[in-house]
Motif scaffolding. Structure first.
Motif, PDB file in Angstrom:
ATOM      1  N   PRO A 128       1.078  -0.926   0.006  1.00 18.46           N
ATOM      2  CA  PRO A 128      -0.327   0.123   0.231  1.00 18.46           C
ATOM      3  C   PRO A 128       0.979   1.142   0.293  1.00 18.46           C
ATOM      4  O   PRO A 128       0.403   2.218  -0.112  1.00 18.46           O
ATOM      5  CB  PRO A 128      -0.672  -0.296   1.032  1.00 18.46           C
ATOM      6  CG  PRO A 128       0.028  -0.746   2.104  1.00 18.46           C
ATOM      7  CD  PRO A 128       0.546  -1.748   1.502  1.00 18.46           C
ATOM      8  N   ALA A 129       2.005   0.943  -0.091  1.00 21.21           N
ATOM      9  CA  ALA A 129       2.892   1.970  -0.109  1.00 21.21           C
ATOM     10  C   ALA A 129       3.073   3.259  -1.091  1.00 21.21           C
ATOM     11  O   ALA A 129       3.029   3.201  -2.227  1.00 21.21           O
ATOM     12  CB  ALA A 129       4.797   1.806   0.686  1.00 21.21           C
ATOM     13  N   PRO A 130       2.801   4.794  -1.138  1.00 23.28           N
ATOM     14  CA  PRO A 130       2.789   5.427  -2.402  1.00 23.28           C
ATOM     15  C   PRO A 130       4.167   5.861  -2.769  1.00 23.28           C
ATOM     16  O   PRO A 130       4.624   6.154  -3.745  1.00 23.28           O
ATOM     17  CB  PRO A 130       1.622   6.290  -1.745  1.00 23.28           C
ATOM     18  CG  PRO A 130       1.688   6.608  -0.309  1.00 23.28           C
ATOM     19  CD  PRO A 130       1.896   5.289   0.158  1.00 23.28           C
ATOM     20  N   VAL A 131       5.158   5.935  -1.107  1.00 23.44           N
ATOM     21  CA  VAL A 131       6.380   6.369  -1.883  1.00 23.44           C
ATOM     22  C   VAL A 131       7.083   5.157  -0.833  1.00 23.44           C
ATOM     23  O   VAL A 131       7.321   4.892  -0.089  1.00 23.44           O
ATOM     24  CB  VAL A 131       6.242   7.780  -1.525  1.00 23.44           C
ATOM     25  CG1 VAL A 131       7.653   8.452  -1.850  1.00 23.44           C
ATOM     26  CG2 VAL A 131       5.328   8.775  -1.763  1.00 23.44           C
ATOM     27  N   ILE A 132       8.301   4.867  -2.349  1.00 26.18           N
ATOM     28  CA  ILE A 132       9.159   4.209  -1.804  1.00 26.18           C
ATOM     29  C   ILE A 132      10.548   5.038  -2.188  1.00 26.18           C
ATOM     30  O   ILE A 132      10.743   5.074  -2.865  1.00 26.18           O
ATOM     31  CB  ILE A 132       9.104   2.692  -2.563  1.00 26.18           C
ATOM     32  CG1 ILE A 132       7.425   2.373  -2.152  1.00 26.18           C
ATOM     33  CG2 ILE A 132      10.220   1.844  -1.912  1.00 26.18           C
ATOM     34  CD1 ILE A 132       7.269   0.507  -2.721  1.00 26.18           C
ATOM     35  N   ARG A 158       7.642  -5.188 -10.988  1.00 24.68           N
ATOM     36  CA  ARG A 158       6.061  -5.723 -10.514  1.00 24.68           C
ATOM     37  C   ARG A 158       4.691  -4.379 -10.365  1.00 24.68           C
ATOM     38  O   ARG A 158       3.724  -4.767 -10.371  1.00 24.68           O
ATOM     39  CB  ARG A 158       5.631  -6.906 -11.079  1.00 24.68           C
ATOM     40  CG  ARG A 158       6.606  -7.892 -11.703  1.00 24.68           C
ATOM     41  CD  ARG A 158       6.663  -8.762 -11.383  1.00 24.68           C
ATOM     42  NE  ARG A 158       6.346 -10.605  -9.822  1.00 24.68           N
ATOM     43  CZ  ARG A 158       7.292  -9.984  -9.153  1.00 24.68           C
ATOM     44  NH1 ARG A 158       9.115 -10.254  -9.899  1.00 24.68           N
ATOM     45  NH2 ARG A 158       7.921 -10.466  -7.971  1.00 24.68           N
ATOM     46  N   HIS A 159       5.226  -3.769  -9.404  1.00 28.43           N
ATOM     47  CA  HIS A 159       3.681  -2.927  -8.323  1.00 28.43           C
ATOM     48  C   HIS A 159       3.879  -1.936  -7.956  1.00 28.43           C
ATOM     49  O   HIS A 159       3.990  -1.357  -7.436  1.00 28.43           O
ATOM     50  CB  HIS A 159       4.182  -3.908  -6.975  1.00 28.43           C
ATOM     51  CG  HIS A 159       3.944  -5.519  -6.911  1.00 28.43           C
ATOM     52  ND1 HIS A 159       4.336  -6.162  -6.754  1.00 28.43           N
ATOM     53  CD2 HIS A 159       2.395  -5.568  -6.552  1.00 28.43           C
ATOM     54  CE1 HIS A 159       3.776  -7.251  -7.199  1.00 28.43           C
ATOM     55  NE2 HIS A 159       2.161  -6.845  -6.913  1.00 28.43           N
ATOM     56  N   ARG A 160       4.929  -1.091  -9.185  1.00 27.42           N
ATOM     57  CA  ARG A 160       5.076  -0.228  -8.930  1.00 27.42           C
ATOM     58  C   ARG A 160       3.905   1.162  -9.987  1.00 27.42           C
ATOM     59  O   ARG A 160       3.813   2.267  -9.105  1.00 27.42           O
ATOM     60  CB  ARG A 160       6.304   0.572 -10.148  1.00 27.42           C
ATOM     61  CG  ARG A 160       5.667   0.469 -11.450  1.00 27.42           C
ATOM     62  CD  ARG A 160       7.555   0.086 -12.449  1.00 27.42           C
ATOM     63  NE  ARG A 160       8.275   1.603 -12.667  1.00 27.42           N
ATOM     64  CZ  ARG A 160       7.854   2.495 -13.602  1.00 27.42           C
ATOM     65  NH1 ARG A 160       6.988   2.358 -14.231  1.00 27.42           N
ATOM     66  NH2 ARG A 160       8.500   3.883 -13.528  1.00 27.42           N
ATOM     67  N   LYS A 161       3.069   0.494 -10.257  1.00 28.41           N
ATOM     68  CA  LYS A 161       1.580   1.601 -10.749  1.00 28.41           C
ATOM     69  C   LYS A 161       1.201   1.798  -9.450  1.00 28.41           C
ATOM     70  O   LYS A 161       0.995   1.887  -8.750  1.00 28.41           O
ATOM     71  CB  LYS A 161       0.724   0.525 -11.276  1.00 28.41           C
ATOM     72  CG  LYS A 161      -0.393   1.451 -12.254  1.00 28.41           C
ATOM     73  CD  LYS A 161      -0.788   0.263 -12.696  1.00 28.41           C
ATOM     74  CE  LYS A 161      -2.228   0.903 -13.212  1.00 28.41           C
ATOM     75  NZ  LYS A 161      -3.083   1.145 -12.451  1.00 28.41           N
ATOM     76  N   ASP A 162       1.431   3.892  -9.944  1.00 31.38           N
ATOM     77  CA  ASP A 162       1.110   4.820  -9.212  1.00 31.38           C
ATOM     78  C   ASP A 162       1.198   4.711  -7.965  1.00 31.38           C
ATOM     79  O   ASP A 162       1.302   5.177  -7.062  1.00 31.38           O
ATOM     80  CB  ASP A 162      -0.747   4.629  -8.442  1.00 31.38           C
ATOM     81  CG  ASP A 162      -1.756   4.053  -9.278  1.00 31.38           C
ATOM     82  OD1 ASP A 162      -1.684   4.770 -10.409  1.00 31.38           O
ATOM     83  OD2 ASP A 162      -2.470   3.510  -9.393  1.00 31.38           O
TER      84      ASP A 162
END
Ligand SMILES: NC(=O)C1=CN([C@@H]2O[C@H](COP(=O)(O)OP(=O)(O)OC[C@H]3O[C@@H](n4cnc5c(N)ncnc54)[C@H](O)[C@@H]3O)[C@@H](O)[C@H]2O)[C@H](O)CC1
Ligand SMILES: [K+]
Length: 527
Positions: A128-132, A158-162
């Motif tokens: 759920p993290a918006p910023v990594i 694979r999960h970078r969308k948004d």
């Protein structure tokens, strides 16, 4: 702006620490502070106050991870929720990174370690993290990315969308020197790099991985590249182009701005020479003459009233051997020559071109088919008394060298530099991130341009722009710097309006004026 390789950065780092006496922990603190500022800006742009969900900081066990510890601490001190995720055993940390790790831990700030939990658990936290923040691997990477970084990078991509994925210094897994992905690399939305951009940002896979990049100051002076005599390429900036553009005199007349001659065209290719001529006119040449086979002349003449035409004898759809006799007496009229657009290739064409180059005592731009025909006559080039500018795309460069396109693409900077020095030419090696090299061995990289330019006619336009700037008095190096940048800027502006799919050479031609204006008078450019 300098562009640094892996070793260059290491030497500048070491000099700052050992000779200037600024300790590494200070540089790391500066690095983390600058990245923090950028993250704060990005979070605000995202319309997020950074307290909804922790900013996840993925840290490795080298100095890149050390920067991550500083970022996590500073973000926390600014009131953001954070979670520092260490992807190595804490015992592996050493030096400056260990110092900043200890500082972070003494503060009792949120911490997760791969030593105490599984990667599956990390992925649940990251989901759920918006910023990594990617502070796993930086310039110290050697060989293919290993576990657990490999799995984490794969998951991230694979999960970078948004998500906003901010790479610290460079995306983990990208080679700073070559731009090659080392097995797996983070596809960042933003890269905050230290001191200067890295070569890998502009080579091979690099442009697809770095997202938007910014270089920040960490107290390692960029001028050390000069102090340490590092042979580094330069990135073209707006200021360089402003400086490089030929100055126009308000009271000048058409004779003041040079006369460019474009030789090209054949029965199959009538648009190419016209694009070059039109580009030269749109870029300020006082006069442009288009010398084409007489069989295509009537079609062209109707389309370009501002161009002067020189119809030449034709043989089998190409320029005839005796076209040279017609040209011979007229060449001295022109200030610069472009040869190649749409020229085609015919038996004996190489000798024809060689003879033309001997007759033409002015700066010459050789493009397209001209390059193909030049291959057996390269020894001519260093002997010429006036500059030669070659504008190959990777396929043409490969043919000139007798190499493969893959070989050219894997060493664009080195190949361009060596070729330009060996043959005494200005080389414009086109492609995604065009590289320029001078006979003296200076190398420039164009940061602009994209696939909107991947269309027939683009190269013809570039050769015309170069000719126009040379005709107006720019030195060849300045002319190519300004040309590749303006050309790419024009295409980017067209793509912003019509999409990268739909940009036509005619659109780029029209956008040259606004692109030049945006450099010479940004306030009036509308962008
Ligand atoms: N430019 C500067 O002045 C400063 C840069 N800083 C940061 O330091 C890194 C470079 O740090 P370094 O410790 O040399 O290397 P890395 O952090 O990139 O990581 C190396 C670390 O990882 C291991 N490793 C190497 N290759 C692999 C691999 N293929 N797979 C897995 N693990 C690998 C290796 O054992 C090393 O220990 C730079 O990018 C900046 O971010 C300073 O903080 C400030 C000054
Ligand atoms: K990184």
């Amino acid at each position: 702006m300098y562009v640094l390789g892996q070793d260059d950065m290491r030497k500048m780092d070491r000099y700052t620490i050992e000779q200037l006496g600024l300790p590494g922990v200070v540089l790391m603190e500066n690095a983390g502070a600058r990245v923090t500022e950028e993250i704060v800006r990005l979070v605000a742009e995202k319309g997020d106050n950074g307290t909804r969900y922790p900013i996840m900081i993925l840290a490795g066990h080298g100095h890149n991870g050390g920067d991550g510890f500083v970022v996590a601490r500073r973000l926390s001190d600014l009131g953001y929720k954070v979670k520092l995720c260490l992807l190595a055993a804490p015992e592996k940390l050493a030096g400056d990174a260990k110092v900043h790790y200890d500082v972070y831990r003494r503060r009792n700030l949120p911490f997760w370690s791969v030593q105490d939990a599984s990667l599956e658990e990390l992925f649940i936290l990251l989901e759920p993290a918006p910023v990594i923040v990617d502070a796993m691997l930086g310039t110290g990477i050697k060989g293919e990315v290993r576990s657990p970084y490999r799995e984490v990078i794969g998951w991230l991509n694979r999960h970078r969308k948004d998500k906003t994925v901010v790479a610290v210094d460079l995306p983990s897994g990208l080679c700073a020197e070559t731009g090659k992905v080392q097995g797996e690399a983070v596809r960042a939305t933003h890269t905050i790099t230290f001191v200067c951009p890295k070569k890998g940002f502009f080579l091979q896979d690099g442009p697809q991985y770095i997202g938007e990049w910014k270089a920040v100051d960490i107290s390692v002076p960029p001028s050390l590249a000069e102090t340490l005599h590092l042979n580094v390429p330069l990135l073209i900036t707006d200021d360089d182009v402003h400086e490089a553009l030929p100055r126009r005199k308000s009271h000048g007349h058409k004779g003041s701005f040079g006369h460019a001659l474009v030789i090209g065209g054949s029965s199959a290719y009538i648009g190419a020479p016209l694009f070059a001529a039109q580009a030269a006119l749109n870029s300020g040449a006082g006069l442009v003459t288009l010398a084409v086979p007489d069989i295509i002349y009537p079609q062209l003449a109707a389309q370009s009233p501002a161009t002067i035409f020189l119809p030449l004898p034709t043989e089998n759809g190409y320029l005839a051997q005796d076209a040279l006799q017609v040209l011979e007496n007229k060449l001295e009229t022109y200030d610069t020559l472009v040869v190649g657009p749409g020229l085609g290739r015919w038996p004996g064409g190489g000798e024809w071109l060689a003879r033309l180059l001997k007759l033409a005592h002015m700066p010459v731009v050789v493009d397209a088919d001209g390059l193909a025909m030049l291959k057996s006559h390269l020894s001519l080039l260093p002997k010429r008394d006036r500059p030669v500018i070659l504008t190959p795309h990777p396929g043409e460069m490969a043919r000139l060298l007798g190499a493969t396109v893959g070989e050219v693409e894997s060493d664009r900077l080195g190949i361009a530099q060596r070729f330009a020095q060996e043959h005494g030419v200005h080389l414009v090696l086109k492609g995604h991130r065009t590289v320029l090299a001078t006979p003296e061995g200076k190398v420039w990289i164009n940061p602009l341009g994209h696939d909107a330019l991947a269309k027939g006619g683009s190269g013809d336009i570039l050769s015309g722009i170069i000719a126009a700037f040379v005709a107006q008095g720019a030195a060849p190096e300045q002319a190519v710097i300004a040309s590749v940048y303006i050309h790419a800027l024009a295409a980017e502006r067209c793509a912003a309006e019509k999409s990268r799919y739909s940009v036509l050479p005619t659109d780029v031609l029209e956008a040259l004026g606004p692109a030049i204006l945006s450099i010479v008078d940004p306030a009036r450019s509308g962008q």
